[in-house]
Scaffold this active site. Structure first.
Site, short mmCIF file in Angstrom:
data_model
loop_
_atom_site.label_atom_id
_atom_site.label_comp_id
_atom_site.label_asym_id
_atom_site.label_seq_id
_atom_site.Cartn_x
_atom_site.Cartn_y
_atom_site.Cartn_z
N LYS A 52 -0.81 6.24 -0.62
CA LYS A 52 -2.06 7.01 -0.70
C LYS A 52 -2.25 7.84 0.58
CE LYS A 52 -3.98 3.79 -3.98
NZ LYS A 52 -4.77 2.58 -4.26
N GLN A 96 -8.78 -1.23 -1.31
CA GLN A 96 -7.59 -1.64 -2.07
C GLN A 96 -7.81 -3.03 -2.68
OE1 GLN A 96 -4.80 0.32 -2.61
NE2 GLN A 96 -4.20 -1.31 -4.01
N ASP A 119 -12.26 5.89 -6.71
CA ASP A 119 -11.48 5.06 -7.65
C ASP A 119 -12.13 5.06 -9.04
OD1 ASP A 119 -9.06 3.96 -6.92
OD2 ASP A 119 -9.96 2.31 -5.78
#
Ligand code: NAD
Length: 281
Positions: A52, A96, A119
């Protein structure tokens, strides 16, 4: 032979488009910054976080990295998120997953400001998706829609069957295919006659998390097959939820693993970061 849907090429194309958008936003004086938080050092998570950050660097998005110790308390993590929520220079916040067991993942997701929820996991983002309003969409299913569209595959009016009903793949996938006017069925571990249900699909999306479970007995001749699964087999090679060698000869298009859905997830995360910056400028 089927059309092999090339997620690597399509994600590269999306990232190049985003790079241009970012350059234009920067010229207008808009800064772009993604905060990435990892708690503990799970090796798979470290690989994802690294990828990422690499994608951010390529596109021109600044990334702030928070690598927190496994023993970080829930309160410390929530305080960091609240601080990042307030910062004007941060457009996106990514925590995460999975988190260590002593931290309530749902609470963490709910603490992220929905305007920075790149997200797409916050209940508000899920709600806006459900009622067809603007909001962040979970990256893997959003990437699958791009794969289909950019491969010239029509969704409207098609029988779409999704196997799997997780919050991050199956459910948002169903809503997105519905938004594209597909006729959608969601199958899961309690579905009766799964093979018959799957065989109705013109577009079959598989997110069961079981290596090579889907053989040609589940697939109608000429169907489009999208494989979300990622596993390492006994020889340490990557494989999906679909038995590719068995299924590919009978379908019209299929995603390989690796190189199918996987690369799209990061591309769509980058897309959400750029949208966030553009919306809040
Ligand atoms: P999950 O474990 O949360 O959900 C799996 C779903 O499959 C469940 O809803 C369950 O009802 C269903 N299921 C399980 N066994 C079944 C069976 N025998 N028959 C029918 N349905 C069954 O998984 P997830 O998070 O949705 O992920 C699915 C797969 O996709 C995993 O392999 C995961 O690693 C992969 N994944 C890949 C990406 C990517 O970027 N490519 C992103 C997310 C997940």
């Amino acid at each position: 032979m089927p059309q092999i849907i090339d997620g690597k090429a399509i994600s590269a194309q999306i990232k190049d488009e985003l790079k241009e958008k970012v350059a234009a936003l920067k010229q207008e004086g808009t800064s772009l910054c993604l905060a990435v938080i990892q708690v503990g050092n799970d090796p798979a998570s470290s690989v994802y976080v690294g990828n990422k950050k690499k994608a951010c660097a390529y596109i021109g998005i600044e990334s702030l990295s928070y690598e927190l110790d496994e023993s970080t308390t829930q309160e410390e993590l929530l305080n960091l998120i609240k601080e990042l929520n307030k910062r004007q220079d941060v457009n996106g916040i990514l925590v995460q997953l999975p988190l260590p067991g002593h931290i309530d993942e749902d609470l963490v997701i709910r603490t992220i400001d929905p305007s920075k929820d790149v997200d797409g996991f916050h209940p508000q983002s899920v709600g806006t998706l459900c009622i067809g309003q603007k909001g962040f969409v979970s990256c893997t299913p959003a990437g699958i829609i791009q794969l289909l569209k950019r491969s010239g595959i029509e969704i409207a009016g098609k029988e779409c069957v999704i196997i799997g009903r997780s919050n991050i793949v199956g459910k948002p996938m169903a809503l997105l295919l519905l938004r594209e006017n597909g006729t959608v069925t969601v199958a899961h571990s309690k579905t009766a006659n799964l093979k018959d249900v799957a065989k109705r699909a013109d577009i079959l999306v598989v997110a069961v998390g079981k290596p090579k479970m889907i053989t040609r007995d589940y697939v109608k001749e000429g169907a489009v097959v999208i494989d979300v699964g990622i596993h390492r087999n006994e020889n340490n090679k990557l494989c999906g939820d679909v038995d590719y060698d068995d299924v590919a000869p009978i379908c019209s298009a299929i995603t390989p693993v690796p190189g199918g859905v996987g690369p799209m997830t990061i591309a769509m995360l980058m897309n959400n970061c750029v949208e966030s910056a553009a919306l809040n400028r």
